[in-house]
Design a protein around this motif. Structure first.
Motif, PDB file in Angstrom:
ATOM      1  N   LEU A 274       0.932  -8.268  10.485  1.00  0.00           N
ATOM      2  CA  LEU A 274       0.710  -7.069   9.682  1.00  0.00           C
ATOM      3  C   LEU A 274      -0.308  -6.136  10.318  1.00  0.00           C
ATOM      4  O   LEU A 274      -0.077  -4.930  10.449  1.00  0.00           O
ATOM      5  CB  LEU A 274       0.240  -7.475   8.273  1.00  0.00           C
TER       6      LEU A 274
ATOM      7  N   VAL B  80       2.845   1.271   7.518  1.00  0.00           N
ATOM      8  CA  VAL B  80       2.694   0.262   6.471  1.00  0.00           C
ATOM      9  C   VAL B  80       2.327   0.909   5.139  1.00  0.00           C
ATOM     10  O   VAL B  80       2.857   0.563   4.072  1.00  0.00           O
ATOM     11  CB  VAL B  80       1.636  -0.772   6.880  1.00  0.00           C
ATOM     12  N   LEU B  81       1.420   1.886   5.184  1.00  0.00           N
ATOM     13  CA  LEU B  81       1.023   2.579   3.960  1.00  0.00           C
ATOM     14  C   LEU B  81       2.176   3.374   3.361  1.00  0.00           C
ATOM     15  O   LEU B  81       2.367   3.411   2.142  1.00  0.00           O
ATOM     16  CB  LEU B  81      -0.166   3.502   4.235  1.00  0.00           C
TER      17      LEU B  81
ATOM     18  N   ALA C 226       4.418   0.902   1.791  1.00  0.00           N
ATOM     19  CA  ALA C 226       3.821   0.398   0.555  1.00  0.00           C
ATOM     20  C   ALA C 226       3.970   1.406  -0.586  1.00  0.00           C
ATOM     21  O   ALA C 226       4.247   1.040  -1.736  1.00  0.00           O
ATOM     22  CB  ALA C 226       2.349   0.071   0.787  1.00  0.00           C
TER      23      ALA C 226
ATOM     24  N   CYS D 213       7.483   1.276  -1.752  1.00  0.00           N
ATOM     25  CA  CYS D 213       7.717   0.020  -2.462  1.00  0.00           C
ATOM     26  C   CYS D 213       7.136   0.061  -3.876  1.00  0.00           C
ATOM     27  O   CYS D 213       7.785  -0.348  -4.843  1.00  0.00           O
ATOM     28  CB  CYS D 213       7.108  -1.137  -1.670  1.00  0.00           C
ATOM     29  N   LEU D 214       5.910   0.594  -4.001  1.00  0.00           N
ATOM     30  CA  LEU D 214       5.255   0.644  -5.307  1.00  0.00           C
ATOM     31  C   LEU D 214       5.988   1.581  -6.265  1.00  0.00           C
ATOM     32  O   LEU D 214       6.295   1.217  -7.406  1.00  0.00           O
ATOM     33  CB  LEU D 214       3.802   1.083  -5.143  1.00  0.00           C
TER      34      LEU D 214
ATOM     35  N   SER E 104       9.389   0.142  -7.207  1.00  0.00           N
ATOM     36  CA  SER E 104       9.306  -1.020  -8.101  1.00  0.00           C
ATOM     37  C   SER E 104       9.005  -0.598  -9.536  1.00  0.00           C
ATOM     38  O   SER E 104       9.583  -1.144 -10.493  1.00  0.00           O
ATOM     39  CB  SER E 104       8.229  -1.990  -7.604  1.00  0.00           C
TER      40      SER E 104
ATOM     41  N   THR F 258      11.723   0.857   2.205  1.00  0.00           N
ATOM     42  CA  THR F 258      10.501   0.111   2.524  1.00  0.00           C
ATOM     43  C   THR F 258      10.681  -0.684   3.819  1.00  0.00           C
ATOM     44  O   THR F 258       9.824  -0.662   4.723  1.00  0.00           O
ATOM     45  CB  THR F 258      10.154  -0.847   1.369  1.00  0.00           C
TER      46      THR F 258
ATOM     47  N   ALA G  36       8.889   0.217   7.483  1.00  0.00           N
ATOM     48  CA  ALA G  36       8.042  -0.825   8.080  1.00  0.00           C
ATOM     49  C   ALA G  36       8.566  -1.233   9.453  1.00  0.00           C
ATOM     50  O   ALA G  36       7.794  -1.498  10.383  1.00  0.00           O
ATOM     51  CB  ALA G  36       7.979  -2.029   7.151  1.00  0.00           C
TER      52      ALA G  36
ATOM     53  N   VAL H 143       7.066  -5.832  -6.177  1.00  0.00           N
ATOM     54  CA  VAL H 143       6.363  -5.431  -4.953  1.00  0.00           C
ATOM     55  C   VAL H 143       6.063  -6.650  -4.094  1.00  0.00           C
ATOM     56  O   VAL H 143       6.272  -6.647  -2.865  1.00  0.00           O
ATOM     57  CB  VAL H 143       5.060  -4.676  -5.309  1.00  0.00           C
TER      58      VAL H 143
ATOM     59  N   VAL I  24       7.408  -7.090  -0.328  1.00  0.00           N
ATOM     60  CA  VAL I  24       6.399  -7.132   0.739  1.00  0.00           C
ATOM     61  C   VAL I  24       6.296  -8.527   1.336  1.00  0.00           C
ATOM     62  O   VAL I  24       6.213  -8.705   2.566  1.00  0.00           O
ATOM     63  CB  VAL I  24       5.042  -6.661   0.190  1.00  0.00           C
TER      64      VAL I  24
END
Length: 670
Positions: free
Chosen positions: A7, A16-17, A20, A23-24, A27, A63, A67, A182, A186
């Motif tokens: 990671l 990655v941010l 994220a 993803c958030l 979700s 996501t 990534a 999430v 992840v």
């Protein structure tokens, strides 16, 4: 640790941010959409499942893709387009199957485990299909341990997501569901990436596409947010639509569509609220007098307009009313603060307001309102308050309408007794628990019984002998008098057959019976079943019954006379006495009321009435009968005046017939 190294070291944290963030957001939206699918049924629920699958699958794929673009390897990287597109289809299809299974209500636990498992496995499948689409110019190796761990980290939180989303729709646990999704996405991705290692082949160099990946990642993120935003928009629009629909349903559930007033349900809720407080208040029930006549005369549109106008006048007369409601066709209710004098003043204001003529289109409608009221202090609960106000309203209408009446202690008990009496009266009629007594009618000059008046008697098992003045008006009010009258007719005709052939039976007929189309059938049926000649049956009716509908009464009496049935006017002089009745109606006998007979010896006016009626009867050829003869003096007076027949306790009290009818022959010969 391998996962942390993967990671932090092997990924660009900017990517990655971005992943994220996607993803958030995805979700949270997925959890909301899945809950909405749980609240619907049928085709609509399938639509929500599809929208949830598109949103969640797109969020998972975006996501993963962002990534992957942030994954830094020292070799050239390309993507297989077919497998890349296939991975998003796997995500959407797999999550859709998981959500469809996860919302099952028939087997909730199995549905949660299987649905959550399918959701987690679809994330796994999407990831590894996407990894196969990730082409690098180097040596690739895989760790079986991390692959297995990634599957576990995807499936377990996915099952938790389905369980939490189903059982907790509000509060902190509702957010926990999105957090589980999430963790599933992840955990799968970065554990799966830890299982993936690339070794650079000597002589090959990085092609420098990393900077281009940043632009691609932003574009993919934008597309993903648009897709998720579409789901959010659908959710918001549906919420707004549901809110509007709920408001309309609430309006329909708590308001009268014609007048816009509150309805019975809303009124009951306000009464419950007021009982929960310590403030005094009163309930006023308003009944529009003769509303049916307005509908029949002017039409239902005018009747509706009258109700709307009355609602406006109530608001004008009582602007501070707590609640104004329409609780029936022509019945309204008003809640006001205070009791006693305040209630009386409010009731008076309403009576005056409703007494003013209404201008409705081209019609001027004159109406009135009867009002019954009850204060909170008189009632123990909302139900008793409504009952007591209704009792007061009944008294207001019974007293002549267009007036107000407040509940007084004891009225509810009297009304309850009246209802019990009505119930028992109906039962007695169904079981034939009535008897007929007969009082002799004697010809003065001949000194013999020429007939008998049939008098119905009710001997109730609990009350004993119930006076006729208690149950006859009740039977007239609820229409039972028609069937009761048919019973008396039938029994009287059957009993009269056993009497002397020159004796008749007189049967009273009420105004309700006269207005019933069944009366003629009852008379004809009683004569036919008994074999009694029609001239031996005499129908008695009061002047009040005649005035109620003179034209119809005249038609009915003409029909009776055509059959050969005799007709008498009972209680002459106490109702709406008119010589026109004697002239226009086919009458055979006038029965002079007992009040004139009993007072003739001491009251010159009563004596004058007796003398005038008997003389009038002789002149127009109608026989006269004096009622209520109790003394020899009264009998002698009527004989001197030329009265044809008499009836009273001096000559014989009402008595039930013996089975063989012997007493009637003995009485007739006396």
């Amino acid at each position: 640790m391998r996962i942390i190294d993967c990671l932090v070291i092997e990924h660009d944290l900017t990517f990655v941010l971005l992943a994220a963030l996607m993803c958030l957001v995805g979700s949270v939206v997925t959890a909301s959409l899945f809950r909405r699918s749980l609240q619907t049924e049928g085709l609509r629920s399938h639509g929500w499942v599809f929208l949830t699958a598109v949103c969640s699958g797109s969020a998972i794929w975006v996501t993963h893709f962002i990534a992957m673009l942030g994954y830094r390897v020292p070799v050239a990287v390309t993507f297989d387009p077919v497998l890349t597109l296939g991975s998003i289809l796997v995500a959407i299809g797999g999550t859709g199957a998981g959500f469809a299974m996860g919302r099952s209500r028939q087997r909730s636990r199995t549905g949660i485990v299987v649905g959550g498992g399918l959701l987690g496995l679809s994330i796994v499948a999407m990831h590894y299909v996407g990894m196969f689409a990730y082409r690098v110019e180097g040596l690739v190796s895989w760790s079986g341990f991390y692959i297995g761990l990634s599957v576990v980290l995807a499936v377990v939180p996915a099952i938790a997501f389905v369980a939490l989303a189903r059982h907790w729709r509000r509060g902190a646990w509702a957010h926990a569901a999105a957090l589980c999704l999430v963790l599933s996405i992840v955990g799968l991705h970065f554990t799966g990436m830890a299982a993936f290692q690339v070794t650079r082949i000597s002589g090959l160099a990085d092609d420098g596409t990393h900077s281009a990946f940043r632009a691609i990642a932003l574009a993919v993120l934008l597309v993903g947010l648009i897709i998720v935003g579409t789901g959010v928009s659908s959710f918001v629009i549906d919420d707004r639509t549901r809110a509007d629909s709920n408001e309309k349903l609430r309006q329909m559930a708590f308001h009268d569509p014609l007048t816009g007033l509150a309805n019975r349900r809303a009124l009951q809720e306000r009464i419950v609220e007021k009982f929960a407080s310590d403030l005094s208040f009163s309930l006023l029930l308003v009944d529009v007098d003769h509303f049916k006549s307005v509908n029949d005369t002017f039409g239902h549109a005018t009747g509706d307009g009258l109700l709307v106008s009355i609602a406006e006048r109530i608001h004008d007369a009582l602007p501070d009313a707590i609640c104004v409601a329409r609780i029936g066709g022509d019945e309204l209710a008003v809640l006001i603060e205070g009791e006693g004098a305040t209630t009386e003043a409010g009731s008076k204001a309403l009576v005056e307001a409703m007494a003013e003529p209404f201008l409705l289109g081209d019609h001027v409608v004159v109406s009135s309102g009867s009002i019954g009221s009850c204060g909170r202090s008189e009632a123990q609960d909302p139900e008793s308050l409504m009952q007591m106000a209704d009792v007061a309203l009944y008294e207001a209408k019974r007293g002549g309408r267009g007036r107000a009446f407040s509940y007084r202690p004891g009225m509810a008990e009297a009304a309850a007794e009246a209802r019990r009496l009505e119930t028992d009266l109906r039962l007695a009629l169904e079981t034939g628990n009535f008897q007929v007594a007969y009082q002799p009618i004697v010809a003065i000059d001949e000194g013999r019984t020429i007939g008998f008046e049939a008098l119905v008697r009710w001997n109730d098992p609990e009350r004993g002998l119930v006076p006729p003045d208690r149950f006859i008006p009740l039977a007239e009010a609820n229409g039972m008098i028609v069937d009761l009258g048919a019973f008396v007719l039938s029994r009287a005709c059957k009993d009269a057959v056993a009497w002397g052939t020159d004796q008749f039976v007189a049967v009273n007929v009420s105004a309700v019976q006269l207005s019933s189309p069944r009366l003629m059938a009852h008379v004809v049926g009683a004569l036919a079943a008994s074999g009694l000649p029609a001239h031996r049956l005499e129908i008695e009716l009061t002047e009040t019954a005649i005035v109620a509908n003179a034209a119809q009464v005249g038609h009915v009496l003409s029909g009776l006379r055509t059959l050969g049935v005799r007709v008498a006017m009972d209680d002459f002089g106490t109702g709406y006495s008119s010589l026109a009745h004697l002239r226009d109606l086919p009458l055979d006998r006038i029965k002079i009321d007992r009040s004139f007979v009993s007072s003739a010896s001491s009251d010159p006016n009563s004596l004058a009435v007796l003398r005038a009626v008997t003389q009038l009867g002789r002149d127009i050829g109608i026989e006269t009968l004096g009622e209520g003869v109790e003394t020899q003096e009264q009998l002698a007076l009527l004989r001197d005046l030329g009265c044809r027949a008499v009836q009273g306790y001096l000559l014989g009290r009402p008595a039930f017939e013996a089975r063989d009818g012997a007493w009637t022959r003995e009485r007739g010969a006396a």
